[in-house]
Scaffold this motif. Structure first.
Motif, PDB file in Angstrom:
ATOM      1  N   HIS A  52       0.833  -1.209   0.000  1.00 18.29           N
ATOM      2  CA  HIS A  52       0.000   0.000   0.000  1.00 18.29           C
ATOM      3  C   HIS A  52       0.868   1.259   0.000  1.00 18.29           C
ATOM      4  O   HIS A  52       1.899   1.312   0.668  1.00 18.29           O
ATOM      5  N   PRO A  53       0.440   2.295  -0.700  1.00 19.73           N
ATOM      6  CA  PRO A  53       1.174   3.563  -0.664  1.00 19.73           C
ATOM      7  C   PRO A  53       0.999   4.242   0.691  1.00 19.73           C
ATOM      8  O   PRO A  53       0.044   3.976   1.418  1.00 19.73           O
ATOM      9  N   LEU A  54       1.920   5.146   1.008  1.00 18.95           N
ATOM     10  CA  LEU A  54       1.840   5.864   2.285  1.00 18.95           C
ATOM     11  C   LEU A  54       0.539   6.641   2.398  1.00 18.95           C
ATOM     12  O   LEU A  54      -0.034   6.760   3.489  1.00 18.95           O
ATOM     13  N   GLU A  55       0.037   7.154   1.277  1.00 19.31           N
ATOM     14  CA  GLU A  55      -1.199   7.949   1.309  1.00 19.31           C
ATOM     15  C   GLU A  55      -2.402   7.126   1.761  1.00 19.31           C
ATOM     16  O   GLU A  55      -3.429   7.687   2.165  1.00 19.31           O
ATOM     17  N   SER A  56      -2.305   5.789   1.700  1.00 16.93           N
ATOM     18  CA  SER A  56      -3.428   4.966   2.136  1.00 16.93           C
ATOM     19  C   SER A  56      -3.692   5.128   3.629  1.00 16.93           C
ATOM     20  O   SER A  56      -4.801   4.871   4.095  1.00 16.93           O
ATOM     21  N   VAL A  57      -2.675   5.561   4.385  1.00 14.55           N
ATOM     22  CA  VAL A  57      -2.883   5.805   5.814  1.00 14.55           C
ATOM     23  C   VAL A  57      -3.848   6.959   6.004  1.00 14.55           C
ATOM     24  O   VAL A  57      -4.687   6.948   6.906  1.00 14.55           O
ATOM     25  N   ARG A  58      -3.754   7.963   5.150  1.00 15.12           N
ATOM     26  CA  ARG A  58      -4.708   9.075   5.220  1.00 15.12           C
ATOM     27  C   ARG A  58      -6.114   8.569   4.930  1.00 15.12           C
ATOM     28  O   ARG A  58      -7.080   8.952   5.601  1.00 15.12           O
ATOM     29  N   ASP A  59      -6.259   7.706   3.937  1.00 18.91           N
ATOM     30  CA  ASP A  59      -7.569   7.138   3.626  1.00 18.91           C
ATOM     31  C   ASP A  59      -8.120   6.364   4.821  1.00 18.91           C
ATOM     32  O   ASP A  59      -9.331   6.348   5.068  1.00 18.91           O
ATOM     33  N   LEU A  60      -7.227   5.740   5.566  1.00 16.48           N
ATOM     34  CA  LEU A  60      -7.620   4.949   6.736  1.00 16.48           C
ATOM     35  C   LEU A  60      -8.149   5.830   7.861  1.00 16.48           C
ATOM     36  O   LEU A  60      -9.111   5.475   8.543  1.00 16.48           O
ATOM     37  N   LEU A  61      -7.524   6.993   8.047  1.00 23.14           N
ATOM     38  CA  LEU A  61      -7.806   7.823   9.213  1.00 23.14           C
ATOM     39  C   LEU A  61      -8.792   8.960   8.952  1.00 23.14           C
ATOM     40  O   LEU A  61      -9.498   9.382   9.869  1.00 23.14           O
TER      41      LEU A  61
END
Length: 431
Positions: A246-255
């Protein structure tokens, strides 16, 4: 009834031994959980003991005495520690009860068929004993399981602390990662949630950690999101993220759907580097002041602000040297000029877009910006001066003691509408 049982005790003992053999073989053949856990001899001995204890319980009940349940409790606790499913334990126990009744009736029939009707009242007594033993096993099993879960959570929390703090060195970090099921090499990062969120129900499931991540908005759940190990700490909640592909930006999608302020560190390639990612994630969070509302700040997208946050003394000096005359103005004037400057910076230097966001005429924005230039001695047409003003403005926003300054929303489509805020709700959205 008690006299009948005493008369057939020897024959009943032989029949119980045969029943224990039959139940042992059936259990090992039909229940993979037992087969993987115990050898035949050990299982047979336990079943035989339980059947004999049920007979003794029957006799004690007939005499008006309480049933001894210490052994049943010990079995329940032991099987919980061994990881045997409770359903397997109770199924075998109740099968044993049926075999015991069968053995009892066969022994009475062989001894004196005419006495068989006198045995019938023992049926309800026997099943009451069997149920009491099952209840004792279940209670002890669940109590032991809960204690084991607490120990497991404490152990997991300690392992996460080794990785997040890095105080014990690379070798300890590698060992902790192995015990948590993390690969030696991979793609990891760390998330730090704002401390004020921790006073409400938290993102970490149960007491301190959770291995399953929250499902992203509109997504398909854990299968489409990175794995997160949550750790509840005094200064806030921390999530160790195994990104995988997963790309790092997926953490933003998570939160983002959770309505929290969070800082996200850079991607690191080994568990031993997670302590550094943790420090940088905390720094990233400091670049997202509370006045901004819920948002996820990725360190690599906010490096200039992170530089300011990392040097508190220099940040204070920067505020005073660059924006001191603005900060000395009355509250309303100060707020107006700082908000206008921040909005102009967020709009990439577009006076028109800044005016739309501020709901005023572009000439008003231009006049305010000229006043900022006059007060600070910096020109917004000089790139070096713009950098100084941007960093000083970031330092003002990060200053906890300062009066809150309205922070403009992140740049989006250039429309006349101000982007709507995100409703806050608890990160803990599952039991």
């Amino acid at each position: 009834m008690e006299r009948i049982i005493e008369e057939i005790r020897e024959d009943l003992s032989r029949r119980i031994a045969v029943a224990a053999d039959r139940l042992t073989d059936r259990t090992l053949a039909e229940d993979p959980a037992y087969a993987a856990l115990l050898g035949r001899a050990e299982l047979r001995e336990r079943i035989h003991d339980t059947l004999r204890q049920a007979v003794e319980g029957l006799l004690r009940s007939c005499r008006g005495l309480p049933v001894e349940l210490a052994d049943a409790r010990a079995v329940g606790a032991l099987r919980a520690e061994q990881g045997l499913p409770l359903a397997s334990l109770l199924r075998t126990h109740r099968r044993g009860g049926r075999l015991l009744w069968q053995s009892l009736t066969e022994a009475v029939t062989a001894h004196d068929r005419a006495a068989l009707p006198r045995l019938l009242p023992a049926a309800s007594v026997l099943w009451d004993v069997v149920d009491r033993m099952a209840d004792a096993m279940t209670e002890s099993y669940r109590r032991s399981e809960a204690a084991h879960g607490d120990r497991d959570r404490e152990r997991r929390a300690a392992l996460l602390d080794v990785l997040l703090d890095g105080a014990d060195g690379p070798s300890a970090a590698e060992a902790a990662a192995a015990q948590l099921g993390l690969p030696e090499r991979g793609r990891f990062t760390v998330v730090v949630l704002a401390a004020e969120v921790s006073g409400t129900p938290s993102a970490a499931s149960t007491a301190s950690t959770a291995t399953a991540p929250p499902a992203p908005a509109g997504g398909s759940g854990a299968a489409s999101a990175p794995r997160v190990l949550w750790r509840f700490r005094a200064d806030g909640e921390v999530g160790l993220v195994e990104l995988g592909h997963h790309p790092l930006e997926s953490v933003r999608d998570l939160l983002t759907p959770l309505g929290v302020r969070a800082g996200v560190g850079p991607v690191v390639g080994a568990p031993a580097e997670l302590a550094r990612a943790h420090r940088l994630a905390a720094l990233a969070l400091r670049t997202a002041p509370e006045s901004e509302g819920p948002r996820t700040a990725l360190l690599d997208e906010r490096l200039p602000a992170a530089l300011v946050a990392a040097e508190a003394e220099l940040a204070g000096r920067l505020r005073q040297v660059v924006l001191g005359p603005v900060l000395a103005l009355p509250v309303e004037d100060r707020r107006t000029l700082l908000t206008t400057l921040g909005t102009w910076l967020a709009c990439q230097g577009s006076t028109t877009d800044a005016a739309q966001r501020l709901y005023c005429h572009r000439n008003t924005v231009s006049n305010r910006l000229r006043r900022v230039e006059q007060l600070t001695g910096r020109s917004l047409s000089d790139p070096r001066h713009v950098v100084e003003l941007a960093l000083a403005h970031s330092a003002v926003l990060q200053r906890v003691e300062a009066e809150p300054v309205t922070r403009p929303a992140a740049p989006g489509p250039r429309t006349g509408r101000t982007p709507g805020g995100t409703a806050r709700r608890s990160p803990r959205h599952r039991a």
